[in-house]
Design an enzyme around this catalytic site. Structure first.
Site, PDB file in Angstrom:
ATOM      1  CB  CYS A  42      -0.923   0.011   1.222  1.00  9.22           C
ATOM      2  SG  CYS A  42      -2.077   1.412   1.226  1.00  9.22           S
ATOM      3  CG  ASP A  44      -0.668   4.014   5.314  1.00 12.61           C
ATOM      4  OD1 ASP A  44       0.259   4.477   6.000  1.00 12.61           O
ATOM      5  OD2 ASP A  44      -1.858   4.049   5.667  1.00 12.61           O
ATOM      6  NE  ARG A  46      -0.516   5.080   8.760  1.00 10.87           N
ATOM      7  CZ  ARG A  46      -1.805   5.013   9.090  1.00 10.87           C
ATOM      8  NH1 ARG A  46      -2.161   5.260  10.339  1.00 10.87           N
ATOM      9  NH2 ARG A  46      -2.714   4.702   8.187  1.00 10.87           N
ATOM     10  CG  HIS A  98      -1.797  -1.056   5.931  1.00 11.85           C
ATOM     11  ND1 HIS A  98      -2.362  -0.057   6.680  1.00 11.85           N
ATOM     12  CD2 HIS A  98      -1.896  -0.660   4.648  1.00 11.85           C
ATOM     13  CE1 HIS A  98      -2.765   0.912   5.877  1.00 11.85           C
ATOM     14  NE2 HIS A  98      -2.503   0.571   4.636  1.00 11.85           N
ATOM     15  CB  CYS A 101      -5.872  -0.521   4.432  1.00 10.47           C
ATOM     16  SG  CYS A 101      -5.444   0.097   2.785  1.00 10.47           S
TER      17      CYS A 101
HETATM   18 CO    CO Z   1      -3.484   1.248   2.982  1.00 14.73          CO
END
Ligand code: CO
Length: 210
Positions: A42, A44, A46, A98, A101
């Site tokens: 992803c 993302d 993090r 994750h 998400c």
């Molecule tokens: Co995500």
């Protein structure tokens, strides 16, 4: 501008540190990359592939998009997959989702997000396939997190459906496909599925002239 200055200064400090520890570090890496892993994760911020797996530059070939999707009309993903499998000869392809998400949360909800709707629709299709199990989970966070897991498993199957993967399996018995999930609250990775051949696929998806 000061935020960017920090990044550039960090970069110089990092590069100097590397050369101090190993004078050949950059000249060696500049000549060759031979990663054993393709990471499909992803976007993302993090879930940084190298950071959470403790791997160094040169070890992981990385593709990231919203909610770690394998979409068969995505030329970007297909090009990355083709290059990683047939030129870099990676041994493993990891799809890593994750918990928590944002893409999966949005897909589970009903807010019109414009053009993003069309990307999230692929996750809604996963919900439809597993509607009975998901509808039975009353807690919203738990339902979303189960959808995260089911979505990872479905994207692994989407990899297996490609002629790129099926041909590599037939010719070279690699790569192994892995479905992983990352916990934002624990920092831990967990393995969900592992697929080594086309036997998991419905016959409708298999090619016989590879
Ligand atoms: Co995500």
């Amino acid at each position: 501008m000061s935020e960017l200055k920090r990044l550039l200064e960090n970069n110089r400090a990092w590069a100097a540190e590397r050369v101090k520890a190993d004078p050949q570090y950059f000249s060696r890496l500049a000549k060759l990359q031979a990663p054993e892993f393709l990471w499909i994760g992803c976007s993302d911020s993090r879930v940084a592939a190298n950071v959470i797996t403790g791997t160094e530059p040169g070890e992981v070939f990385v593709h990231r998009n919203i909610a770690n999707m394998v979409v068969h009309t995505d030329l970007n993903l297909l090009s990355v997959l083709e290059f990683a499998v047939n030129y870099l000869k990676v041994k493993h392809v990891i799809v890593c989702g994750h918990y928590g998400c944002g893409g999966v949360i949005a897909a589970e909800g009903h807010t019109n997000l414009g053009i993003i709707n069309n990307w999230l629709r692929n996750i809604e299709d996963v919900y439809r396939i597993h509607r009975e199990e998901l509808d039975a989970i009353k807690d919203h966070e738990k339902r979303v997190n189960r959808l995260v897991e089911l979505n990872v498993a479905e994207q692994v199957l989407n990899l297996a459906k490609t002629s790129i993967i099926q041909k590599a399996w037939k010719d070279e018995q690699r790569p192994v496909l892995h479905g992983w999930v990352y916990g934002l609250e624990t920092g831990h990775l967990k393995s969900l599925v592992e697929v080594k051949d086309a036997s998991v696929l419905d016959p409708v998806y298999r090619y016989d002239n590879l």
